[in-house]
Write a protein that holds these residues in place. Sequence first.
Motif, mmCIF file in Angstrom:
data_model
loop_
_atom_site.group_PDB
_atom_site.id
_atom_site.type_symbol
_atom_site.label_atom_id
_atom_site.label_comp_id
_atom_site.label_asym_id
_atom_site.label_seq_id
_atom_site.Cartn_x
_atom_site.Cartn_y
_atom_site.Cartn_z
ATOM 1 N N GLN A 47 54.555 48.839 45.311
ATOM 2 C CA GLN A 47 53.686 48.229 46.322
ATOM 3 C C GLN A 47 53.326 46.797 45.946
ATOM 4 N N ILE A 48 53.013 46.601 44.658
ATOM 5 C CA ILE A 48 52.668 45.248 44.210
ATOM 6 C C ILE A 48 53.834 44.301 44.428
ATOM 7 N N GLY A 49 55.047 44.770 44.135
ATOM 8 C CA GLY A 49 56.211 43.924 44.364
ATOM 9 C C GLY A 49 56.402 43.552 45.809
ATOM 10 N N GLU A 50 56.115 44.487 46.730
ATOM 11 C CA GLU A 50 56.231 44.179 48.149
ATOM 12 C C GLU A 50 55.211 43.129 48.576
ATOM 13 N N VAL A 51 54.004 43.257 48.058
ATOM 14 C CA VAL A 51 52.973 42.258 48.390
ATOM 15 C C VAL A 51 53.383 40.892 47.857
ATOM 16 N N GLY A 52 53.891 40.866 46.615
ATOM 17 C CA GLY A 52 54.331 39.597 46.057
ATOM 18 C C GLY A 52 55.453 38.997 46.858
ATOM 19 N N LYS A 53 56.347 39.835 47.382
ATOM 20 C CA LYS A 53 57.458 39.310 48.190
ATOM 21 C C LYS A 53 56.930 38.662 49.467
ATOM 22 N N ALA A 54 55.917 39.247 50.051
ATOM 23 C CA ALA A 54 55.340 38.679 51.273
ATOM 24 C C ALA A 54 54.734 37.316 50.992
ATOM 25 N N PHE A 55 54.000 37.193 49.885
ATOM 26 C CA PHE A 55 53.420 35.898 49.538
ATOM 27 C C PHE A 55 54.492 34.867 49.245
ATOM 28 N N GLN A 56 55.545 35.285 48.533
ATOM 29 C CA GLN A 56 56.624 34.341 48.236
ATOM 30 C C GLN A 56 57.317 33.889 49.510
ATOM 31 N N SER A 57 57.495 34.824 50.472
ATOM 32 C CA SER A 57 58.124 34.470 51.741
ATOM 33 C C SER A 57 57.270 33.472 52.504
ATOM 34 N N GLN A 58 55.957 33.631 52.459
ATOM 35 C CA GLN A 58 55.068 32.701 53.150
ATOM 36 C C GLN A 58 55.134 31.321 52.515
ATOM 37 N N THR A 59 55.206 31.293 51.183
ATOM 38 C CA THR A 59 55.308 30.009 50.485
ATOM 39 C C THR A 59 56.616 29.316 50.821
ATOM 40 N N ALA A 60 57.719 30.088 50.928
ATOM 41 C CA ALA A 60 59.012 29.498 51.260
ATOM 42 C C ALA A 60 59.005 28.911 52.659
ATOM 43 N N GLN A 61 58.316 29.579 53.595
ATOM 44 C CA GLN A 61 58.227 29.032 54.949
ATOM 45 C C GLN A 61 57.473 27.711 54.953
ATOM 46 N N ASP A 89 46.005 29.437 44.432
ATOM 47 C CA ASP A 89 45.070 30.269 43.674
ATOM 48 C C ASP A 89 44.522 31.382 44.537
ATOM 49 N N GLY A 90 44.322 31.051 45.833
ATOM 50 C CA GLY A 90 43.848 32.093 46.716
ATOM 51 C C GLY A 90 44.828 33.224 46.846
ATOM 52 N N ILE A 91 46.125 32.861 46.879
ATOM 53 C CA ILE A 91 47.146 33.901 46.947
ATOM 54 C C ILE A 91 47.086 34.775 45.717
ATOM 55 N N ASP A 150 64.313 39.563 46.740
ATOM 56 C CA ASP A 150 63.005 38.913 46.730
ATOM 57 C C ASP A 150 61.944 39.748 46.031
ATOM 58 N N TRP A 151 62.274 40.989 45.724
ATOM 59 C CA TRP A 151 61.278 41.868 45.110
ATOM 60 C C TRP A 151 61.228 41.614 43.614
ATOM 61 N N SER A 152 60.050 41.474 43.043
ATOM 62 C CA SER A 152 59.882 41.298 41.598
ATOM 63 C C SER A 152 58.424 41.513 41.238
ATOM 64 N N ILE A 153 58.223 41.816 39.939
ATOM 65 C CA ILE A 153 56.871 41.957 39.409
ATOM 66 C C ILE A 153 56.808 41.223 38.077
ATOM 67 N N THR A 154 55.607 40.974 37.608
ATOM 68 C CA THR A 154 55.402 40.288 36.342
ATOM 69 C C THR A 154 55.026 41.289 35.263
ATOM 70 N N PHE A 155 55.102 40.819 34.027
ATOM 71 C CA PHE A 155 54.716 41.689 32.918
ATOM 72 C C PHE A 155 53.234 42.022 32.981
ATOM 73 N N GLU A 156 52.412 41.063 33.410
ATOM 74 C CA GLU A 156 50.983 41.323 33.487
ATOM 75 C C GLU A 156 50.678 42.440 34.481
ATOM 76 N N GLN A 157 51.407 42.448 35.601
ATOM 77 C CA GLN A 157 51.213 43.519 36.569
ATOM 78 C C GLN A 157 51.657 44.862 35.999
ATOM 79 N N PHE A 158 52.772 44.841 35.292
ATOM 80 C CA PHE A 158 53.267 46.066 34.655
ATOM 81 C C PHE A 158 52.260 46.585 33.620
ATOM 82 N N LEU A 159 51.728 45.688 32.811
ATOM 83 C CA LEU A 159 50.769 46.075 31.785
ATOM 84 C C LEU A 159 49.489 46.615 32.396
ATOM 85 N N ALA A 160 48.979 45.918 33.405
ATOM 86 C CA ALA A 160 47.728 46.360 34.025
ATOM 87 C C ALA A 160 47.882 47.726 34.673
ATOM 88 N N SER A 161 49.042 47.979 35.261
ATOM 89 C CA SER A 161 49.255 49.272 35.913
ATOM 90 C C SER A 161 49.337 50.389 34.891
#
Length: 1257
Positions: A1006-1020, A1036-1038, A1215-1226
């Motif tokens: 789920q986190i990866g999907e949310v991140g993909k949406a934000f990245q897509s918005q930034t690309a637009q 920062d808001g994102i 476009d799907w990806s996660i960070t180590f911090e997200q993996f660790l927190a989960s």
Amino acid sequence: MWVTPEEVLFANALWVTERANPYFVLQRRKGYKERGGGLASLLVGTFDTLVDSRVPPYRILQQNDGAEISYLVAVDTKWAPALSEWTWLEQNLVNTLASFDNDEDSREFVKCKIESLLATQDRKQPEDDDSIQFKGAAKKFYKLFSMPTEEKLVNYYSCSYWKGRVPRQGWLYLSVNHLSFYSFLMGKEIKLVVRWTDVTHLERANNLLFPDSIKVSTRQTEHYFSMLLQTVETYSIMEQLANIAMKQLISEDGFEEDRCLPAMTKKVTSKRSSLKRDLDARSRSERYRAMFHLPAKEKLDGDAECTLWTPYNKQNVWGRIYISLHYICFSSRVYNLVSVIIPMRDIAVVEKVESGSSHVLPNAFLVSTKSKMNFLLAQLPDRALILEKISLFLSQQNITTQPSCSDSESESHRSSSATSDGSLMSQQPFVAMFQGLEERSEAEKATETAWENHFTEYGRGISMYRTHTLHELIQKGVPTKYRGEIWMTFSGALNEMATEPGYYWSLVGQSEGRDTLAAEEIERDLHRSLPEHPAFQTEQGIGALRRVLTAYAWRNPNIGYCQAMNIVTSVLLLYVSEEEAFWLLAAVCERMLPDYYNTKVVGALIDQGVFEELVKEYLPNMHKKLSSLGLISLISLSWFLTLFLSVMPLESAVSIMDCFFYNGANVIFQVSLAILASVSESLLRCKDDGEAITILATYLNSITSNGPEAAGTTDGEVENKTSKDITELIYDAYSKYSDITNVQIDKLRLKYRLNVVQKLEDHTMKNVIRSVADDVPFDTAQLRNLFLVFKEEYLTSYYWRTQRPAAELLDKYDPTKPYYELYKVDFDQFHTLFLALSPWAVGSQADTTALRLFRLLDATKHENMINFRDFAWSMGIMCRGDVTHKLKLIYCLHLSPAVDPDTPPHTPPSTVSDATDTGVEATEFFNTSVCFQPHIPFVGSLWDLVMEGVNSSRLSDTAHKKTTVPRINQVQFIELCKTLYNMFSDQQDEQKLYHSIATVATLLLQIGEVGKAFQSQTAQWKNVNSVTPPSDESCDGIGEKQQRFVNTTASGDGCCEGQGRESAEVAEDLSGTGEVGTTGKDCGSGDKEDQRRLDITTDSGTGEQDASNVKVENVRHENKNGSKETEEGNEESPKLDNVCKEQDNFQPDVTQNTNRAKSQVVKETNTSCGAGADQPIDASRSTRAIGRAEGPMDESQSVSTRQTSVSSCSLVDLDWSITFEQFLASILTEPPLVKYFEEEIDINIAIEYYRNRSQIL
């Protein structure tokens, strides 16, 4: 296997009948393959072990009805061949035997038939040197101790092993690298395995407690073996094998069996292996080479008793003739009476001599050399065989013209020529060039005359008669004119130079201009070598010294260059030519003083122990005094390394070198004892070590070579004492200590080699541990055990490997490298250690994890080798690291280069079969398919990122430095989940861990999907030129929105955008809770209405129902204004939607879910990834549902759905990806996972089990 028929008196004793007919019976040994066979079977097994009966468990007897005697016709170790032979007898002989009238005829018929079968088998089978009995023992050895076939068994002996004060009778197996013992008595089994490299002391003991026993000492304990029938032979083999092991530790050359042993003249009948013959032949060849100072590669072919006619006294002298490929040698029975060396290259004619005249003995032959010398040998036991051998060896000689000192004096006094750089090459001794030979004293002229007369009577050169008269001349001194010739002849250097013409100058050309560490050290010491001599005050002398030392360092990189070699070489250049000096130096370093000049001066340290024992034996009072002052090791090292050249006048020291090159190393010990005896009174009165050193230095400096001279005194200690002539000192050394022979020195060297080498290894181990102690979380004891097992695995490459790692030798002896670089393992060895010691080496992914970790450790060096520090680091993280470092390591194992190296040449191949497990399929997928990982640049290696923030003394749970770790894509994330699932196999909380990881996987998707949406918005934003890119604040808001999503989803009431449909379905696959069907439209469009969302909650429970409950709720997609409406699901509903429950007859059982997760995720992931390697990537379908439909499906729809799901994983979402911090927190949100990764593992348990895996005590 058919055997020659023999009588058997008691056919049924200790045997059980399996098949029978009127003429034959097939029997099985009692106790073999019987469970609960009773006391009789137990006694039979014990009896077979004690007496080494080695009885095959199956046999066939010819046994007529009513006959008391049976005949053995076949034996077998397995049932299948025994049954095959039984069938053959019934089909071919039973009907024929029925026609015989009496038993005698039938027995004779069977005997002839069996002998015919044996003759046919003998013609078909190749010759084998090992006896049948020994082959059976070898098979038992490999089976009992799980040894590879590369571990060659030398021999085995019956003996008793003392376990405490109770002896256990069994069998001692001696192999190349191990000492093993096995005992089976009354149902109790004992196994013992000791590596020869662990042995610190060998001793034959004979006391009341352990009579006639052999004591084997290691670092940890002592083992006693007694009641040996062949104690001397057993101890001799132990000494040889331990000696080979110590040499392996020094030079790290593996043992290679000699395949060129002399042919056996008779068939082997005893339990003797070809390897035992090899060791015996090696021992005999070593004594042969030491006796005649022959090259190191010369192998003795055979020897025999005979007589030699000595023309100087017209007698026949009894002795032995020794024959090898390049030499014929003779030595008399009486020590030092006469000996002869005849090189094959110098032989002109060999002919038989018949006993026609009175003085010629029978069975004689005459050897004539090119230097007009004749040698008559007679009374040979087998003259024809010896002449045949000599003829064969003569035909194998290379016909070349070799320089010989016996040809003429001008051969050793050639003129000088210039090298390529303009410097002069020394082709003659510096004594002749700088001092001249014309100005000689009357004593010198008289000595020369005595030597010339000796040459006339006894011959000159390598083939001269070597008698006690020659020995007396050597003691009195060698004239300068003949010193170089004598050194070359009696040291054996002349033979080596003659067999390799031009070798030295080729080395000079190869090493010239090379910038090596040895060359730098040589340059520093060139002007310190005899600086007072005029020869080394010129460029000609310095250039010759440089070339000789550099050429030898190039020839022997194990030694390279050692201080003191320059002093010895400079003296050699005074009396011989440059090429001859090179070969003399090789003889000193490699044969006469082995291991003296290597990096650890092992040979000199060994001889220190030998000298100390000799002082204790011959000068006990002096030993006590010097031991209290600590001077024995100090004085012996400086005396031995430079052959007394640095401690006494040159004219006196070269006289000792005369005796050294003639007799060997025992001269050094004899002269050293004579020196201590000469000043014993003064030394016993001294009060401190400084005073003792002064007394010794004064005495040594006062030794002259021209007769007694007055010497000064020092502090009254040597008052009224005159100096001693060197000839008198040498005479005292020979007369008082004549019983110290080279054979005795070699035995003492073997005794002290074990102790010295093990001490050096312990010192090296301490340095290695000290170099890594601040970087790993293990204590000293754990590091010591880890290093021992690491080194043992490293040494197995020299035990059982045919090829040595390239360029490793020069790196090992590079002193500029840290200690932890001394030992390195390749992937095969690393793989073995990982599976044995790592707590993560579980499940089907263990091989793949080992491969990825090896790539990760080797990512920066590309050596395909891992040093001890990197290995200890990785083990430290896995066993005692904190949660962050463990998870970071697991995370990085699924990033490039661990899974997809950019440089395949240095990537080690997987050693696992392609069809064994899914880890290899995943590896092949990553290596052959397109790399889906986004190329995010980062500084440093992944391993640096793993280790960043680690405390220098231990791995703690303190705050870690924030680093940028690359993001992980969807395929790598699936592999990561699969690795975690395999790691939890057979854990105590296995079900909780499976459920927790399923929950975490759903959350991260789920986190990866949310991140993909934000990245897509930034690309637009970036693609629209008229729109200003978002500011840092908006970004920062994102990030804050993402963090709020993590927090809310972790707490159980978060939300996800419409793109989360794919995440829900993949998560359901991971959790193994059934197939979820959807008929929704393309999930990639963000403006669709009716989407489904997953809400994950975690409820704490007890028993089997305490896992997290997954609830699927229908929600409405967030509208454009950001408002959202949520439809709450039923709290009491099953974990998944009703459609899945109806289709799969879902039962809400946690155990069933987790078990399905364990099997289904591995199966589905491998199937999909394997199919995805060749599938095109469809970006428009990357977020589509994974081939599932809502509602009931018919059979055709089900098949279509399954086919679609097979390739679903190949449609990777780029476009799907996660960070180590997200993996660790989960991960940290699940207590079972936190508990698992917080647990510290005691690596000593795994190490102890691995090292003693073959032992039962």
